[in-house]
Design a protein around this motif. Structure first.
Motif, mmCIF file in Angstrom:
data_model
loop_
_atom_site.group_PDB
_atom_site.id
_atom_site.type_symbol
_atom_site.label_atom_id
_atom_site.label_comp_id
_atom_site.label_asym_id
_atom_site.label_seq_id
_atom_site.Cartn_x
_atom_site.Cartn_y
_atom_site.Cartn_z
ATOM 1 N N HIS A 1 11.397 2.994 7.509
ATOM 2 C CA HIS A 1 10.587 2.756 8.712
ATOM 3 C C HIS A 1 9.697 1.541 8.497
ATOM 4 C CE1 HIS A 1 7.532 3.190 11.846
ATOM 5 N NE2 HIS A 1 8.490 3.765 12.541
ATOM 6 N N HIS A 2 8.902 1.535 7.434
ATOM 7 C CA HIS A 2 8.153 0.318 7.111
ATOM 8 C C HIS A 2 7.611 0.320 5.691
ATOM 9 C CE1 HIS A 2 4.786 2.951 8.551
ATOM 10 N NE2 HIS A 2 4.091 2.333 7.626
ATOM 11 N N LEU A 3 7.427 -0.893 5.190
ATOM 12 C CA LEU A 3 6.569 -1.131 4.026
ATOM 13 C C LEU A 3 5.224 -1.540 4.592
ATOM 14 C CD1 LEU A 3 8.535 -3.375 1.478
ATOM 15 C CD2 LEU A 3 8.415 -0.878 1.558
ATOM 16 N N SER A 4 4.144 -1.103 3.945
ATOM 17 C CA SER A 4 2.824 -1.385 4.505
ATOM 18 C C SER A 4 1.956 -2.182 3.541
ATOM 19 C CB SER A 4 2.123 -0.075 4.839
ATOM 20 O OG SER A 4 0.900 -0.351 5.487
ATOM 21 N N PHE A 5 1.210 -3.110 4.098
ATOM 22 C CA PHE A 5 0.383 -4.025 3.312
ATOM 23 C C PHE A 5 -1.068 -3.912 3.755
ATOM 24 C CE2 PHE A 5 4.699 -5.557 3.449
ATOM 25 C CZ PHE A 5 4.949 -5.877 2.118
ATOM 26 N N ASP B 1 0.799 -1.229 0.000
ATOM 27 C CA ASP B 1 0.000 0.000 0.000
ATOM 28 C C ASP B 1 0.829 1.275 0.000
ATOM 29 O OD1 ASP B 1 -2.972 0.976 0.535
ATOM 30 O OD2 ASP B 1 -1.601 2.224 1.725
ATOM 31 N N HIS B 2 1.845 1.339 0.853
ATOM 32 C CA HIS B 2 2.649 2.569 0.987
ATOM 33 C C HIS B 2 3.934 2.244 1.723
ATOM 34 C CE1 HIS B 2 0.350 2.489 4.844
ATOM 35 N NE2 HIS B 2 1.494 2.906 5.360
ATOM 36 N N CYS B 3 4.796 3.230 1.845
ATOM 37 C CA CYS B 3 5.960 3.068 2.713
ATOM 38 C C CYS B 3 6.161 4.335 3.520
ATOM 39 C CB CYS B 3 7.223 2.741 1.907
ATOM 40 S SG CYS B 3 7.770 4.057 0.838
ATOM 41 N N PHE C 1 7.472 -3.962 9.035
ATOM 42 C CA PHE C 1 6.385 -3.964 8.046
ATOM 43 C C PHE C 1 5.096 -3.680 8.789
ATOM 44 C CE2 PHE C 1 4.168 -8.058 8.724
ATOM 45 C CZ PHE C 1 5.056 -8.668 9.613
ATOM 46 N N GLU C 2 4.099 -3.225 8.056
ATOM 47 C CA GLU C 2 2.804 -2.894 8.648
ATOM 48 C C GLU C 2 1.725 -3.688 7.927
ATOM 49 O OE1 GLU C 2 1.293 1.124 7.744
ATOM 50 O OE2 GLU C 2 0.417 1.197 9.739
ATOM 51 N N THR C 3 0.776 -4.208 8.700
ATOM 52 C CA THR C 3 -0.444 -4.729 8.096
ATOM 53 C C THR C 3 -1.563 -3.856 8.646
ATOM 54 O OG1 THR C 3 -0.630 -6.337 9.888
ATOM 55 C CG2 THR C 3 0.376 -7.107 7.858
ATOM 56 N N VAL D 1 -5.137 7.537 1.513
ATOM 57 C CA VAL D 1 -4.741 8.503 2.531
ATOM 58 C C VAL D 1 -3.228 8.745 2.507
ATOM 59 C CG1 VAL D 1 -4.587 6.885 4.481
ATOM 60 C CG2 VAL D 1 -5.306 9.235 4.875
ATOM 61 N N HIS D 2 -2.467 7.788 2.016
ATOM 62 C CA HIS D 2 -1.080 8.073 1.638
ATOM 63 C C HIS D 2 -0.518 6.978 0.749
ATOM 64 C CE1 HIS D 2 -0.748 5.579 5.176
ATOM 65 N NE2 HIS D 2 0.555 5.692 5.330
ATOM 66 N N ASP D 3 0.347 7.412 -0.148
ATOM 67 C CA ASP D 3 1.110 6.476 -0.965
ATOM 68 C C ASP D 3 2.560 6.437 -0.517
ATOM 69 O OD1 ASP D 3 -0.754 5.418 -3.080
ATOM 70 O OD2 ASP D 3 -1.120 7.558 -3.279
ATOM 71 N N ILE E 1 -0.992 -2.854 12.601
ATOM 72 C CA ILE E 1 0.052 -3.527 13.393
ATOM 73 C C ILE E 1 1.379 -3.170 12.748
ATOM 74 C CG2 ILE E 1 0.994 -5.706 14.220
ATOM 75 C CD1 ILE E 1 -1.696 -7.010 13.439
ATOM 76 N N TYR E 2 2.354 -2.752 13.556
ATOM 77 C CA TYR E 2 3.743 -2.689 13.102
ATOM 78 C C TYR E 2 4.444 -3.919 13.658
ATOM 79 C CZ TYR E 2 3.684 2.447 12.049
ATOM 80 O OH TYR E 2 3.457 3.697 11.556
ATOM 81 N N ALA E 3 5.214 -4.597 12.808
ATOM 82 C CA ALA E 3 5.964 -5.773 13.246
ATOM 83 C C ALA E 3 7.258 -5.834 12.443
ATOM 84 C CB ALA E 3 5.123 -7.030 13.036
HETATM 85 FE FE FE Z 1 2.018 2.944 7.381
#
Ligand code: FE
Ligand code: M3P
Length: 311
Positions: free
Chosen positions: A215-219, A153-155, A266-268, A200-202, A256-258
């Motif tokens: 910081h994270h890649l988000s899924f 989704d975003h990073c 990464f974030e889900t 809401v963000h890319d 969740i950040y993990a």
């Molecule tokens: Fe995020």
């Protein structure tokens, strides 16, 4: 809104300390689909509902972190125009030949003043999501493997000069600012969330002295129930959780950040809202990030790892 210019985040290329351990994490626990391995040994994966060949590329290295993050643009004419615009703005660009990444066309790469390598590309092989395009079913077996997010989704990236980074994304690449956190001076931005779409963000940035940090890649998941199920799967598999399940006040994402086995966060998540480019950006004060619930709305606290743990 009309979808022209930059379409979406396309790939995150990340460094991992042990390739097979990382493949197990991303393929079997997160539940992405492995789509290929190249001559360099890089492993390509996609989320089940993504249609292009890859969205995560894993490379074994002696330190974790992000090699580069790519965005897909509408077509080749857009790629040429954006490259010219980046050059006119004063940035150096580099063309990486088609095929350097599996199933991926020519890429235009440039370095942000935050130290991150960003790429634009127009072509990546459409391998489909396993569903027919005529009268499809709503999901496939792959959507039941592991956590099974629908897409990258975003990073969120950490580095210096985010005021300059914001100008490049908004003035050259057609993004708009959706939310921001003010620095303690109440004038400059400590963090920015920007969109090239209705999301809401890319991409997001936090001001940070060290360049080029992840910081994270988000899924993306479809429901809060799936976020809770993700936390069960993380716990069952010994995946270290950083924060959550909870809700960010900023973006309203339920999250969740993990960490992956190399320490890459990464974030889900699910949810958020759908902004338009004419909306006034939402502003959080620096105190609002913690006590205002920006980071963690239920707990209203600034988890220390948010500002200190990056790869
Ligand atoms: Fe995020
Ligand atoms: C996000 C994210 C924060 C809100 C973040 C929203 C960090 O989806 O993780 O980028 O307060």
């Amino acid at each position: 809104m009309a979808m022209t210019g930059v379409l979406r985040p396309g790939h995150g290329a990340i460094r991992v300390l042990d390739l097979e351990e990382a493949v197990h994490h991303y393929r079997d626990i997160l539940g992405m689909v492995e789509t290929g391995r190249d001559a360099q040994g890089r492993v390509y994966l996609k989320c089940w509902d993504e249609r292009d060949h890859n969205s995560v590329v894993l490379r074994q290295a002696d330190r974790a972190g992000l090699d580069f993050f790519g965005f897909k643009v509408r077509d080749k004419a857009t790629l040429d125009k954006m490259e010219a615009d980046l050059k006119a703005y004063g940035l150096k660009t580099e063309r990486i030949p088609a095929g350097e990444m599996l199933a991926t066309g020519e890429r235009v790469r440039f370095e942000l003043p935050s130290g991150h390598l960003i790429e634009l590309y127009a072509e990546k092989k459409a391998v489909g999501n396993g569903l027919q395009v005529t009268n499809p079913a709503p999901w496939t077996k792959a959507s039941e493997n592991g956590i099974a997010p629908v897409r990258l989704d975003h990073c969120l990236l950490y580095g210096p000069n985010i005021a300059e980074v914001q100008k490049i994304f908004t003035e050259v690449l057609g993004f708009y600012l959706v939310e921001r956190v003010l620095a303690p001076d109440n004038e400059t931005n400590a963090a920015i969330w920007m969109s090239c779409s209705h999301k809401v963000h890319d991409i997001a940035f936090v001001e940070h002295p060290e360049p080029g940090k992840l910081h994270h890649l988000s899924f993306l998941l479809d429901s809060w129930e799936e976020v809770l199920r993700a936390s069960d799967i993380m716990s069952m598999n010994g995946v270290p959780i950083d924060i959550g399940p909870t809700r960010h006040g900023i973006t309203r994402g339920c999250t969740i950040y993990a960490f992956d086995p190399s320490g890459n966060r990464f974030e889900t998540f699910m949810g958020g809202y759908q902004p338009y480019p004419d909306y006034e950006p939402t502003t959080w004060t620096f105190d609002g990030l913690g006590a205002g619930g920006g980071l963690d709305y239920p707990q209203r606290k600034l988890h220390e790892t948010f500002l200190t743990v990056v790869t």
